[in-house]
Design an enzyme around this catalytic site. Structure first.
Site, PDB file in Angstrom:
ATOM      1  N   GLU A   1      -5.197   6.812  -0.362  1.00 51.43           N
ATOM      2  CA  GLU A   1      -5.748   6.445  -1.865  1.00 51.43           C
ATOM      3  C   GLU A   1      -5.844   4.905  -1.704  1.00 51.43           C
ATOM      4  O   GLU A   1      -5.610   4.171  -0.896  1.00 51.43           O
ATOM      5  CB  GLU A   1      -4.551   6.818  -2.940  1.00 51.43           C
ATOM      6  CG  GLU A   1      -3.193   6.675  -2.574  1.00 51.43           C
ATOM      7  CD  GLU A   1      -2.778   5.381  -2.733  1.00 51.43           C
ATOM      8  OE1 GLU A   1      -3.209   4.749  -3.506  1.00 51.43           O
ATOM      9  OE2 GLU A   1      -2.030   4.919  -1.613  1.00 51.43           O
TER      10      GLU A   1
ATOM     11  N   GLY B   1       0.789  -0.976  -0.008  1.00 53.75           N
ATOM     12  CA  GLY B   1       0.203  -0.119  -0.013  1.00 53.75           C
ATOM     13  C   GLY B   1       0.790   1.323  -0.085  1.00 53.75           C
ATOM     14  O   GLY B   1       2.041   1.254   0.505  1.00 53.75           O
ATOM     15  N   THR B   2       0.164   2.400  -0.235  1.00 47.44           N
ATOM     16  CA  THR B   2       1.431   3.489  -0.685  1.00 47.44           C
ATOM     17  C   THR B   2       0.766   4.825   0.297  1.00 47.44           C
ATOM     18  O   THR B   2       1.372   4.792   1.382  1.00 47.44           O
ATOM     19  CB  THR B   2       1.377   3.954  -2.144  1.00 47.44           C
ATOM     20  OG1 THR B   2       0.039   3.874  -2.564  1.00 47.44           O
ATOM     21  CG2 THR B   2       2.022   2.847  -2.725  1.00 47.44           C
ATOM     22  N   THR B   3       0.249   5.815  -0.258  1.00 48.29           N
ATOM     23  CA  THR B   3       0.051   6.926   0.428  1.00 48.29           C
ATOM     24  C   THR B   3      -1.066   7.219   1.316  1.00 48.29           C
ATOM     25  O   THR B   3      -2.141   6.846   1.064  1.00 48.29           O
ATOM     26  CB  THR B   3       0.083   8.377  -0.618  1.00 48.29           C
ATOM     27  OG1 THR B   3       1.015   8.040  -1.654  1.00 48.29           O
ATOM     28  CG2 THR B   3       0.231   9.584  -0.187  1.00 48.29           C
TER      29      THR B   3
ATOM     30  N   ALA C   1       2.639   4.709  -7.806  1.00 51.12           N
ATOM     31  CA  ALA C   1       2.219   3.577  -6.699  1.00 51.12           C
ATOM     32  C   ALA C   1       0.956   4.072  -6.244  1.00 51.12           C
ATOM     33  O   ALA C   1       0.500   3.476  -5.168  1.00 51.12           O
ATOM     34  CB  ALA C   1       3.159   3.343  -5.842  1.00 51.12           C
TER      35      ALA C   1
END
Length: 210
Positions: free
Chosen positions: A26, A9-11, A179
């Site tokens: 996100e 997972g990212t931000t 990403a």
């Protein structure tokens, strides 16, 4: 094991407000350069007025969510009251620190409202635990998100303003970080409760940014 074969997972963004906190993420999860999911869940409710965002390894994050949710419930059963956010993050920090030789590859934000007021803590994979007093971002898109947060955060911001700021920060991260993407989840937490914002309401904010 090849790190590119892990779901990531990212931000994520957290904002401390005068009347509560806002947590936002996100929805994209990646596996190397491959978009593995467009609907990844990265905000979890841990207690009545506490949420946690996750960035990093999805499997490691979900393991921690299960562990800390159970510990929170046990604390409430034994003490007849909710654990404080600081207490919860101290427990998480100890769990992460105990795994330092086989680290859980995550960045976490834990935020909510307790008897001490609104609070957000950020934790890293080694168990580092920092109380954030304004706004914070984690994950691969955090440099872009921080540019917006630093520019637009102001003292006394309320949760409705914080929600708009969080969406703006993630929108900018999604434009530059491959990403990050595929929509935004937002939760606002006040003394009145934990509320996940409807997709339509988030979309209206996004429309005003375009």
């Amino acid at each position: 094991m090849d790190n590119d074969k892990h779901l990531k997972g990212t931000t994520t963004v957290g904002i401390v407000c005068s009347d509560g906190v806002v947590l936002a993420t996100e929805k994209r999860a990646t596996m190397g350069n491959f978009i593995a999911s467009k609907t990844a869940k990265k905000i979890y409710q841990i207690d009545d007025l506490v949420g946690m965002t996750t960035a990093g390894s999805v499997g490691d994050a979900q393991q921690l969510v299960r562990m800390i949710s159970v510990e929170s419930k046990l604390y409430k059963m034994r003490r007849q009251e909710s654990i404080t956010i600081k207490g919860l993050t101290t427990l998480l920090s100890n769990i992460l620190g105990g795994q330092r030789y086989f680290p859980l590859m995550v960045q976490l934000l834990v935020g909510g409202v307790d008897k001490n007021g609104p609070a957000i803590f950020s934790l890293d994979a080694m168990g580092g635990n920092i109380e954030e007093t304004k706004a914070v971002a984690t994950g691969s898109g955090s440099p872009m998100a921080y540019g917006v947060l630093e520019d637009r955060y102001h003292e006394g911001i309320n949760v409705d303003e914080g929600m708009e700021l969080a969406v703006r920060a993630l929108y900018n991260a999604m434009k530059r970080d491959s990403a990050s993407g595929n929509g935004i989840d937002v939760v606002k937490i006040t003394a009145d409760g934990y509320k996940r914002i409807e997709t339509g309401e988030v979309d209206k904010i996004l429309e005003n940014l375009k």
